[in-house]
Write a protein that holds these residues in place. Structure first.
Motif, PDB file in Angstrom:
ATOM      1  N   UNK A 100       0.836  -1.184   0.000  1.00 28.42           N
ATOM      2  CA  UNK A 100       0.000   0.000   0.000  1.00 28.42           C
ATOM      3  C   UNK A 100       0.881   1.247   0.000  1.00 28.42           C
ATOM      4  N   UNK A 101       1.135   1.744  -1.147  1.00 21.68           N
ATOM      5  CA  UNK A 101       1.918   2.969  -1.252  1.00 21.68           C
ATOM      6  C   UNK A 101       0.985   4.137  -1.498  1.00 21.68           C
ATOM      7  N   UNK A 102       1.377   5.264  -0.991  1.00 23.40           N
ATOM      8  CA  UNK A 102       0.585   6.473  -1.193  1.00 23.40           C
ATOM      9  C   UNK A 102       0.975   7.084  -2.529  1.00 23.40           C
ATOM     10  N   UNK A 103       0.010   7.313  -3.391  1.00 23.36           N
ATOM     11  CA  UNK A 103       0.264   7.877  -4.710  1.00 23.36           C
ATOM     12  C   UNK A 103      -0.157   9.347  -4.707  1.00 23.36           C
ATOM     13  N   UNK A 104       0.798  10.280  -4.838  1.00 27.78           N
ATOM     14  CA  UNK A 104       0.430  11.703  -4.796  1.00 27.78           C
ATOM     15  C   UNK A 104      -0.410  12.150  -5.988  1.00 27.78           C
ATOM     16  N   UNK A 105      -0.453  11.365  -7.066  1.00 21.78           N
ATOM     17  CA  UNK A 105      -1.264  11.733  -8.233  1.00 21.78           C
ATOM     18  C   UNK A 105      -2.742  11.442  -8.007  1.00 21.78           C
ATOM     19  N   UNK A 106      -3.046  10.567  -7.049  1.00 26.89           N
ATOM     20  CA  UNK A 106      -4.421  10.246  -6.695  1.00 26.89           C
ATOM     21  C   UNK A 106      -4.603  10.484  -5.202  1.00 26.89           C
ATOM     22  N   UNK A 107      -4.791  11.738  -4.799  1.00 28.02           N
ATOM     23  CA  UNK A 107      -4.870  12.030  -3.358  1.00 28.02           C
ATOM     24  C   UNK A 107      -6.146  11.478  -2.726  1.00 28.02           C
ATOM     25  N   UNK A 108      -6.008  11.044  -1.487  1.00 29.14           N
ATOM     26  CA  UNK A 108      -7.140  10.578  -0.689  1.00 29.14           C
ATOM     27  C   UNK A 108      -7.200  11.424   0.579  1.00 29.14           C
ATOM     28  N   UNK A 109      -8.256  11.279   1.340  1.00 30.28           N
ATOM     29  CA  UNK A 109      -8.380  12.032   2.587  1.00 30.28           C
ATOM     30  C   UNK A 109      -7.293  11.582   3.556  1.00 30.28           C
ATOM     31  N   UNK A 110      -7.121  10.266   3.699  1.00 27.12           N
ATOM     32  CA  UNK A 110      -6.051   9.687   4.511  1.00 27.12           C
ATOM     33  C   UNK A 110      -5.352   8.617   3.680  1.00 27.12           C
ATOM     34  N   UNK A 111      -4.069   8.401   3.891  1.00 27.41           N
ATOM     35  CA  UNK A 111      -3.432   7.270   3.219  1.00 27.41           C
ATOM     36  C   UNK A 111      -4.114   5.961   3.638  1.00 27.41           C
ATOM     37  N   UNK A 112      -4.098   4.977   2.745  1.00 30.18           N
ATOM     38  CA  UNK A 112      -4.845   3.735   2.987  1.00 30.18           C
ATOM     39  C   UNK A 112      -4.430   3.031   4.265  1.00 30.18           C
ATOM     40  N   UNK A 113      -3.144   2.946   4.529  1.00 34.95           N
ATOM     41  CA  UNK A 113      -2.697   2.199   5.708  1.00 34.95           C
ATOM     42  C   UNK A 113      -3.110   2.889   7.003  1.00 34.95           C
ATOM     43  N   UNK A 114      -3.151   4.210   7.013  1.00 41.97           N
ATOM     44  CA  UNK A 114      -3.587   4.929   8.215  1.00 41.97           C
ATOM     45  C   UNK A 114      -5.099   4.803   8.393  1.00 41.97           C
ATOM     46  N   UNK A 115      -5.855   4.958   7.309  1.00 41.54           N
ATOM     47  CA  UNK A 115      -7.315   4.858   7.402  1.00 41.54           C
ATOM     48  C   UNK A 115      -7.747   3.452   7.796  1.00 41.54           C
ATOM     49  N   UNK A 116      -7.109   2.437   7.235  1.00 41.81           N
ATOM     50  CA  UNK A 116      -7.462   1.060   7.572  1.00 41.81           C
ATOM     51  C   UNK A 116      -7.159   0.765   9.039  1.00 41.81           C
ATOM     52  N   UNK A 117      -5.996   1.197   9.503  1.00 41.97           N
ATOM     53  CA  UNK A 117      -5.644   0.984  10.912  1.00 41.97           C
ATOM     54  C   UNK A 117      -6.602   1.725  11.837  1.00 41.97           C
ATOM     55  N   UNK A 118      -6.943   2.948  11.485  1.00 41.27           N
ATOM     56  CA  UNK A 118      -7.841   3.758  12.306  1.00 41.27           C
ATOM     57  C   UNK A 118      -9.220   3.119  12.422  1.00 41.27           C
ATOM     58  N   UNK A 119      -9.769   2.678  11.307  1.00 42.66           N
ATOM     59  CA  UNK A 119     -11.106   2.073  11.325  1.00 42.66           C
ATOM     60  C   UNK A 119     -11.074   0.735  12.055  1.00 42.66           C
ATOM     61  N   UNK A 120     -10.003  -0.052  11.870  1.00 37.64           N
ATOM     62  CA  UNK A 120      -9.867  -1.314  12.595  1.00 37.64           C
ATOM     63  C   UNK A 120      -9.917  -1.092  14.104  1.00 37.64           C
ATOM     64  N   UNK A 121      -9.132  -0.147  14.583  1.00 39.05           N
ATOM     65  CA  UNK A 121      -9.054   0.108  16.018  1.00 39.05           C
ATOM     66  C   UNK A 121     -10.356   0.706  16.545  1.00 39.05           C
ATOM     67  N   UNK A 122     -10.956   1.617  15.803  1.00 36.56           N
ATOM     68  CA  UNK A 122     -12.202   2.237  16.258  1.00 36.56           C
ATOM     69  C   UNK A 122     -13.360   1.253  16.278  1.00 36.56           C
ATOM     70  N   UNK A 123     -13.332   0.235  15.411  1.00 32.15           N
ATOM     71  CA  UNK A 123     -14.389  -0.777  15.437  1.00 32.15           C
ATOM     72  C   UNK A 123     -14.359  -1.591  16.724  1.00 32.15           C
ATOM     73  N   UNK A 124     -13.235  -1.629  17.397  1.00 35.26           N
ATOM     74  CA  UNK A 124     -13.142  -2.328  18.677  1.00 35.26           C
ATOM     75  C   UNK A 124     -13.387  -1.353  19.836  1.00 35.26           C
ATOM     76  N   UNK A 125     -12.755  -0.185  19.777  1.00 34.82           N
ATOM     77  CA  UNK A 125     -12.817   0.749  20.904  1.00 34.82           C
ATOM     78  C   UNK A 125     -14.185   1.389  21.105  1.00 34.82           C
ATOM     79  N   UNK A 126     -14.900   1.671  20.038  1.00 35.40           N
ATOM     80  CA  UNK A 126     -16.192   2.345  20.179  1.00 35.40           C
ATOM     81  C   UNK A 126     -17.225   1.445  20.873  1.00 35.40           C
TER      82      UNK A 126
END
Length: 117
Positions: free
Chosen positions: A1-27
């Protein structure tokens, strides 16, 4: 999962995936503790937790979908980022329901006190 500056996203994929994974448990865990402190509307934290976990694949898709031109089509592996969250969502919801049902059963059927005979 590399961040491609030509196709910007709100968050890089690895950060967004980790964030949602953790929040699905913590919430849901925090909803259980928050509901114990409330006197009224104990269902509200559980409803918010359920909705978060249920809509977390959509949230991840919004966070990681790259900005593309109108005539451009996504690649063949464009949706693979959602697979781990789509697998985690039913597991978390089933486990959350089991925990809530067991907590409710404990509250309704208190353990008998140990009285000497």
């Amino acid at each position: 999962m590399e961040y491609d500056p030509h196709y910007p996203t709100i968050l890089p994929e690895f950060i967004a995936l980790s964030l949602v994974f953790v929040l699905n448990i913590l919430i849901p865990v925090s909803a259980i503790f928050a509901a114990r402190r409330l006197k009224r509307r104990r269902w509200l934290p559980h409803t918010i937790a359920f909705l978060w976990v249920f809509f977390s694949p959509l949230t991840l898709a919004i966070l990681t979908t790259p900005t593309m031109a109108a005539d451009e089509v996504g690649g063949p592996g464009g949706g693979f980022t959602l697979l781990p969250i789509l697998g985690e969502t039913p597991i978390v919801l089933v486990f959350y329901a089991i925990v809530l049902l067991s907590l409710r059963a404990k509250r309704q059927n208190p353990a008998p006190s140990h009285l000497p005979s």
